[in-house]
Design an enzyme around this catalytic site. Sequence first.
Site, PDB file in Angstrom:
ATOM      1  N   LYS A 166      -0.723  -0.074 -25.220  1.00  0.00           N
ATOM      2  CA  LYS A 166      -1.012  -0.207 -26.659  1.00  0.00           C
ATOM      3  C   LYS A 166       0.331  -0.250 -27.407  1.00  0.00           C
ATOM      4  O   LYS A 166       1.140  -1.116 -27.112  1.00  0.00           O
ATOM      5  CB  LYS A 166      -1.942   0.913 -27.105  1.00  0.00           C
ATOM      6  CG  LYS A 166      -3.325   0.835 -26.395  1.00  0.00           C
ATOM      7  CD  LYS A 166      -4.311   1.840 -26.918  1.00  0.00           C
ATOM      8  CE  LYS A 166      -5.716   1.623 -26.385  1.00  0.00           C
ATOM      9  NZ  LYS A 166      -5.963   2.211 -25.062  1.00  0.00           N
ATOM     10  N   ASP A 204      -5.966  13.112 -25.520  1.00  0.00           N
ATOM     11  CA  ASP A 204      -6.014  11.703 -25.119  1.00  0.00           C
ATOM     12  C   ASP A 204      -5.194  10.951 -26.168  1.00  0.00           C
ATOM     13  O   ASP A 204      -5.670  10.677 -27.270  1.00  0.00           O
ATOM     14  CB  ASP A 204      -7.457  11.204 -25.075  1.00  0.00           C
ATOM     15  CG  ASP A 204      -7.541   9.750 -24.620  1.00  0.00           C
ATOM     16  OD1 ASP A 204      -6.515   9.033 -24.709  1.00  0.00           O
ATOM     17  OD2 ASP A 204      -8.632   9.318 -24.191  1.00  0.00           O
ATOM     18  N   TYR A 259       0.850  -1.197   0.000  1.00  0.00           N
ATOM     19  CA  TYR A 259       0.000   0.000   0.000  1.00  0.00           C
ATOM     20  C   TYR A 259       0.873   1.230   0.000  1.00  0.00           C
ATOM     21  O   TYR A 259       1.817   1.319   0.789  1.00  0.00           O
ATOM     22  CB  TYR A 259      -0.919   0.021   1.227  1.00  0.00           C
ATOM     23  CG  TYR A 259      -2.353  -0.240   0.831  1.00  0.00           C
ATOM     24  CD1 TYR A 259      -2.986   0.592  -0.090  1.00  0.00           C
ATOM     25  CD2 TYR A 259      -3.070  -1.301   1.362  1.00  0.00           C
ATOM     26  CE1 TYR A 259      -4.299   0.351  -0.471  1.00  0.00           C
ATOM     27  CE2 TYR A 259      -4.381  -1.546   0.979  1.00  0.00           C
ATOM     28  CZ  TYR A 259      -4.984  -0.711   0.062  1.00  0.00           C
ATOM     29  OH  TYR A 259      -6.263  -0.943  -0.328  1.00  0.00           O
ATOM     30  N   THR A 297      -2.994   5.443 -22.218  1.00  0.00           N
ATOM     31  CA  THR A 297      -2.792   4.112 -21.656  1.00  0.00           C
ATOM     32  C   THR A 297      -1.364   3.684 -21.982  1.00  0.00           C
ATOM     33  O   THR A 297      -0.737   4.201 -22.905  1.00  0.00           O
ATOM     34  CB  THR A 297      -3.772   3.095 -22.256  1.00  0.00           C
ATOM     35  OG1 THR A 297      -3.765   3.231 -23.674  1.00  0.00           O
ATOM     36  CG2 THR A 297      -5.172   3.291 -21.733  1.00  0.00           C
ATOM     37  N   GLU A 350      -0.523   4.758  -0.684  1.00  0.00           N
ATOM     38  CA  GLU A 350      -1.344   5.932  -1.007  1.00  0.00           C
ATOM     39  C   GLU A 350      -0.528   7.207  -0.804  1.00  0.00           C
ATOM     40  O   GLU A 350       0.169   7.347   0.201  1.00  0.00           O
ATOM     41  CB  GLU A 350      -2.590   5.955  -0.117  1.00  0.00           C
ATOM     42  CG  GLU A 350      -3.641   4.987  -0.632  1.00  0.00           C
ATOM     43  CD  GLU A 350      -4.659   4.607   0.423  1.00  0.00           C
ATOM     44  OE1 GLU A 350      -4.273   4.455   1.583  1.00  0.00           O
ATOM     45  OE2 GLU A 350      -5.835   4.453   0.069  1.00  0.00           O
ATOM     46  N   ARG A 357      -0.819  -3.028 -18.648  1.00  0.00           N
ATOM     47  CA  ARG A 357      -2.149  -2.416 -18.725  1.00  0.00           C
ATOM     48  C   ARG A 357      -2.224  -1.304 -17.679  1.00  0.00           C
ATOM     49  O   ARG A 357      -1.957  -1.543 -16.500  1.00  0.00           O
ATOM     50  CB  ARG A 357      -3.200  -3.486 -18.435  1.00  0.00           C
ATOM     51  CG  ARG A 357      -4.623  -3.070 -18.662  1.00  0.00           C
ATOM     52  CD  ARG A 357      -5.474  -4.281 -18.907  1.00  0.00           C
ATOM     53  NE  ARG A 357      -5.176  -4.840 -20.210  1.00  0.00           N
ATOM     54  CZ  ARG A 357      -5.662  -4.404 -21.368  1.00  0.00           C
ATOM     55  NH1 ARG A 357      -6.517  -3.418 -21.400  1.00  0.00           N
ATOM     56  NH2 ARG A 357      -5.315  -4.960 -22.516  1.00  0.00           N
TER      57      ARG A 357
HETATM   58  N1  DSN Z   1     -10.631  -0.233 -25.846  1.00  0.00           N
HETATM   59  C1  DSN Z   1      -9.672   0.649 -26.443  1.00  0.00           C
HETATM   60  C2  DSN Z   1      -9.548   0.434 -27.903  1.00  0.00           C
HETATM   61  O1  DSN Z   1      -9.622  -0.712 -28.326  1.00  0.00           O
HETATM   62  O2  DSN Z   1      -9.369   1.358 -28.658  1.00  0.00           O
HETATM   63  C3  DSN Z   1      -9.942   2.070 -26.132  1.00  0.00           C
HETATM   64  O3  DSN Z   1     -10.180   2.208 -24.789  1.00  0.00           O
END
Ligand code: DSN
Length: 420
Positions: A236, A207, A61, A233, A63, A242
């Site tokens: 990707k 984003d 933990y 994120t 925080e 993730r």
């Molecule tokens: N789920 C993602 C995508 O496939 O583009 C976006 O959050």
Amino acid sequence: MTTVQFWGPDFSALAAEDPEIADILLAELDRARSGLQLIASENFTSPAVLAALGSTLSNKYAEGYPGKRYYGGCVEVDKAEVIGIERAKELFGAEHANLQPHSGASANLAVYGAFLAPGDTVLAMSLPHGGHLTHGSKVNFSGKWFDVVSYGVRADTELIDYDEVRDLARTHRPKMIIAGATAYPRLIDFAAFREIADEVGAILMVDAAHFIGLVAGKAIPSPVPYADVVSFTTHKVLRGPRGGMILSRAEHAAKIDKAVFPMMQGGPLMHAVAAKAVALREAASAGYQAYASAVIENAQALAAALEARGMRAVSGGTDTHLALIDVRGLDVTGAEAEERCDAAGITLNKNAIPYDPQKPMVASGIRVGTPSVTTQGMAAADMDLIGALIAQAITEPASAGDIAGQVQALVARHPAYDRT
Ligand code: DSN
């Protein structure tokens, strides 16, 4: 239990204690590496990243932030987070970085929490034209809590209509403008967005979830010099664990940090924070830069291969890691194309195309992305074969078994994770 070998962290303890779950992990690994993975938002992360994810940092933990935690015993996790923050700032040339968001949606929620109050007006790309649920969909918190006005792409070019963005901004005076999408294959003009945001006094949020890995690899221009805040994120093209991350200008740092914790989240996932640090180090390498460029070359080759077989690339092609493909030329819906490809061992997703006459769960298009196959070492010549296999899977569903055999032969030449 399947006979597939695992690699990396010692898997035998799990297999001995819980064979039911161990079997699922092995079967998923086998599924992923025995087919073609063309989901534009997925990738094969490295063994080093997976090792950090599977570490005892998951137990801690923490925080708060490094040096200012709500718990004792944070000396080691503090080091991991500080290293990660410094790597993110260096890699992206950002003044501030927060590595704690659990996901892209959590990161966006925190950005909204930092700058907006319920009822405020936001201007963002519409979901049917390539936006994201968290950019104002009525079924998402963003659409429920804020007054979201949407821009889209032009019907003739299928490119973002910057004139429309400017007109809507002048009319609605949004407090925040969001640039970024999940199914837009082209580069975004961040300078144009900055100019519009400045004209109406709006915060500019980018984003960058889909393309931040291409930015990290210096393959496309960065939004960082233009945006007040960049959310994304890490799993990707960036090929990390993730999770989510936020970059911002120094003037917004305290607001962003307070919005992530304690406004929106509790304890950070320190194993994920450490894994993000590992991925950022990998992304700073020359090898990763070559990878990012190859991802784009492959996406362009794949779009061309599909166009040559009667499937139109929305906007005429791609500048990024993904192509949005109109499959109506083959007399199928996106859902049918997805299902037929799945049966042949090719994983991709149906996707609405701009001005799509079909409902989203049927759709007229598919979205294909090259982050995973490029990690496997495939090149442009392989994309032509993949295009042929997709076309055959869609037009000759009875031959799915034969196509799956060809898919397996292709991925065997480019194994996702070495079985030895
Ligand atoms: N789920 C993602 C995508 O496939 O583009 C976006 O959050």
